[in-house]
Design an enzyme around this catalytic site. Structure first.
Site, short mmCIF file in Angstrom:
data_model
loop_
_atom_site.label_atom_id
_atom_site.label_comp_id
_atom_site.label_asym_id
_atom_site.label_seq_id
_atom_site.Cartn_x
_atom_site.Cartn_y
_atom_site.Cartn_z
N CYS A 12 0.87 -1.19 0.00
CA CYS A 12 0.00 0.00 0.00
C CYS A 12 0.91 1.24 0.00
O CYS A 12 2.11 1.14 0.25
CB CYS A 12 -0.90 0.01 1.23
SG CYS A 12 0.02 0.18 2.78
N HIS A 43 5.90 -4.51 9.09
CA HIS A 43 6.01 -5.85 9.64
C HIS A 43 6.35 -6.88 8.55
O HIS A 43 5.49 -7.63 8.09
CB HIS A 43 4.73 -6.23 10.39
CG HIS A 43 4.70 -5.67 11.77
ND1 HIS A 43 3.55 -5.34 12.44
CD2 HIS A 43 5.71 -5.35 12.63
CE1 HIS A 43 3.85 -4.86 13.63
NE2 HIS A 43 5.16 -4.86 13.76
N HIS A 81 3.73 2.61 11.70
CA HIS A 81 2.65 2.38 12.66
C HIS A 81 2.38 3.57 13.57
O HIS A 81 1.38 3.59 14.29
CB HIS A 81 2.97 1.15 13.53
CG HIS A 81 3.46 -0.02 12.73
ND1 HIS A 81 4.81 -0.32 12.59
CD2 HIS A 81 2.79 -0.94 12.00
CE1 HIS A 81 4.94 -1.39 11.82
NE2 HIS A 81 3.73 -1.78 11.44
N CYS A 103 2.44 6.30 8.65
CA CYS A 103 1.46 6.28 7.55
C CYS A 103 0.49 7.45 7.72
O CYS A 103 0.00 7.69 8.83
CB CYS A 103 0.69 4.96 7.57
SG CYS A 103 -0.72 4.93 6.47
N GLU A 133 0.72 -0.05 16.47
CA GLU A 133 -0.20 1.03 16.08
C GLU A 133 -1.12 1.43 17.25
O GLU A 133 -1.20 2.62 17.58
CB GLU A 133 -1.02 0.65 14.84
CG GLU A 133 -1.84 1.83 14.32
CD GLU A 133 -2.71 1.49 13.11
OE1 GLU A 133 -3.76 2.14 12.95
OE2 GLU A 133 -2.34 0.60 12.32
N THR A 170 -6.07 0.91 11.96
CA THR A 170 -6.40 0.99 10.52
C THR A 170 -6.37 -0.35 9.80
O THR A 170 -6.95 -0.47 8.72
CB THR A 170 -5.42 1.95 9.80
OG1 THR A 170 -4.09 1.47 9.97
CG2 THR A 170 -5.54 3.37 10.33
N CYS A 198 -8.25 1.73 6.91
CA CYS A 198 -7.70 2.45 5.76
C CYS A 198 -8.22 1.83 4.47
O CYS A 198 -8.58 0.65 4.42
CB CYS A 198 -6.18 2.48 5.80
SG CYS A 198 -5.36 1.03 5.13
N ASN A 228 -2.32 -6.99 9.14
CA ASN A 228 -3.20 -6.98 7.97
C ASN A 228 -3.10 -8.29 7.19
O ASN A 228 -4.10 -8.74 6.62
CB ASN A 228 -2.95 -5.74 7.09
CG ASN A 228 -1.68 -5.81 6.28
OD1 ASN A 228 -1.65 -6.44 5.24
ND2 ASN A 228 -0.63 -5.17 6.76
N SER A 271 2.53 -5.12 3.54
CA SER A 271 3.97 -4.92 3.75
C SER A 271 4.81 -6.03 3.12
O SER A 271 5.99 -6.16 3.41
CB SER A 271 4.26 -4.83 5.25
OG SER A 271 3.67 -5.90 5.95
#
Length: 316
Positions: A12, A43, A81, A103, A133, A170, A198, A228, A271
């Protein structure tokens, strides 16, 4: 075997931005050395290994403040994060040069929380305990920000304030967040709700929910610490109804997962380096359950291919 390449998948913009910031730091001779990253920049171990090759030291530990105490000089990069105001203040006190690779979506959530705190709100923050985060977000004001991960956590809350806002990490599963927010609304009907999944996370989860339905199995390429990536596997199983396995790279694929599959879906965390995912796809496309010579899983991607390219200034 048919390979369903789920789209969108992988990097992303927040991750790419963070890595470009860190690479530019490595190339900047004016920055004091050593250069440290406070935790994993994103990560993914392949990424941190690639940065180590460029002379950037990744420090990890229980929390960002604890890691910071290991640094006495040089430059410190804050990861994608985000970090708490206390971490920024301590870095300043230690006389360190700081570079912020947070981010923009995380920064937006921090700004929202700060504004609501200034307006007298208590904040319910939905996030993964132990993840950096939520650590950064809750660290804005630990007394008035309440971290919850499950519906049971919501049940245990005791907030006596007419002004309450709920928001979230997020990279959470949007379905989990919706369920937990519904419980918060039931307990505190006057709550103000701000869903902060997000867009990149949302689109990748929705793609898995829809496109993995046709597959017999889903392979998620992502680091074990990537929230994620783990959520993508969860979405495949709980929403698409397709068994999912998360692998860091091609070497972790178990032949038993795929030997009877007609269709395999592949996605990747935000990531996960693109060449690592491509290696998984290439392996699956040539795999033949009846030909053991196609079963060899070997990672060949060199570290210098992991990081995004950055433009270097040409000498005049």
């Amino acid at each position: 075997m048919e390979v369903i390449k789920i789209t969108p998948r992988g990097y992303c913009y927040g991750v790419v931005d963070a890595m470009v910031i860190a690479r530019n730091a490595a190339l900047d001779p004016s920055l004091p050395r050593p250069i440290y990253i406070l935790g994993m920049i994103v990560h993914n171990k392949h990424v941190t290994d690639a940065f180590a090759e460029e002379g950037i030291i990744t420090l990890d530990g229980e929390n960002r403040l604890e890691i910071l105490e290991k640094i006495d000089q040089g430059t410190v990069i804050f990861t994608a994060h985000g970090v708490s105001p206390e971490v920024k203040k301590r870095a300043l006190e230690k006389g360190l040069v700081t570079i912020d690779a947070t981010c923009p979506d995380v920064t937006k959530t921090h700004r929202l929380i700060e504004q609501k705190l200034a307006d007298g709100y208590d904040i319910i923050y939905i996030g993964k305990k132990g993840h950096p985060e939520p650590e950064g977000a809750v660290g804005i004001n630990p007394e008035r920000i309440h971290l919850v991960e499950t519906i049971d956590d919501v049940e245990r809350l005791s907030i006596h304030n007419e002004r309450i806002m709920v928001t979230n990490q997020t990279t959470m599963s949007q379905w989990d967040v919706a369920d937990i927010m519904a419980k918060v609304k039931e307990k505190y009907p006057h709550v103000e709700m701000h869903k902060e999944i997000c867009l990149a996370t949302q689109l990748r989860q929705e793609a898995v929910a829809e496109q993995a339905k046709e597959a017999d199995v889903t392979i998620v390429v992502g680091d074990p610490r990537s929230n994620n990536s783990n959520r993508l596997a969860q979405v495949s199983e709980e929403i698409a109804g397709t068994k999912a396995y998360r692998v860091a790279d091609v070497t972790e694929i178990d032949i038993n997962w795929i030997k009877d599959a007609k269709k395999v879906a592949v996605t990747a965390g935000a990531s996960t380096p693109t060449p690592i995912t491509k290696e998984v796809i290439d392996f699956l496309e040539q795999f033949d359950p009846n030909d053991p010579s196609t079963w060899k899983r070997e990672r060949k991607v060199p570290l210098q291919k992991i990081l995004p390219k950055v433009k270097t200034k040409k000498e005049e």
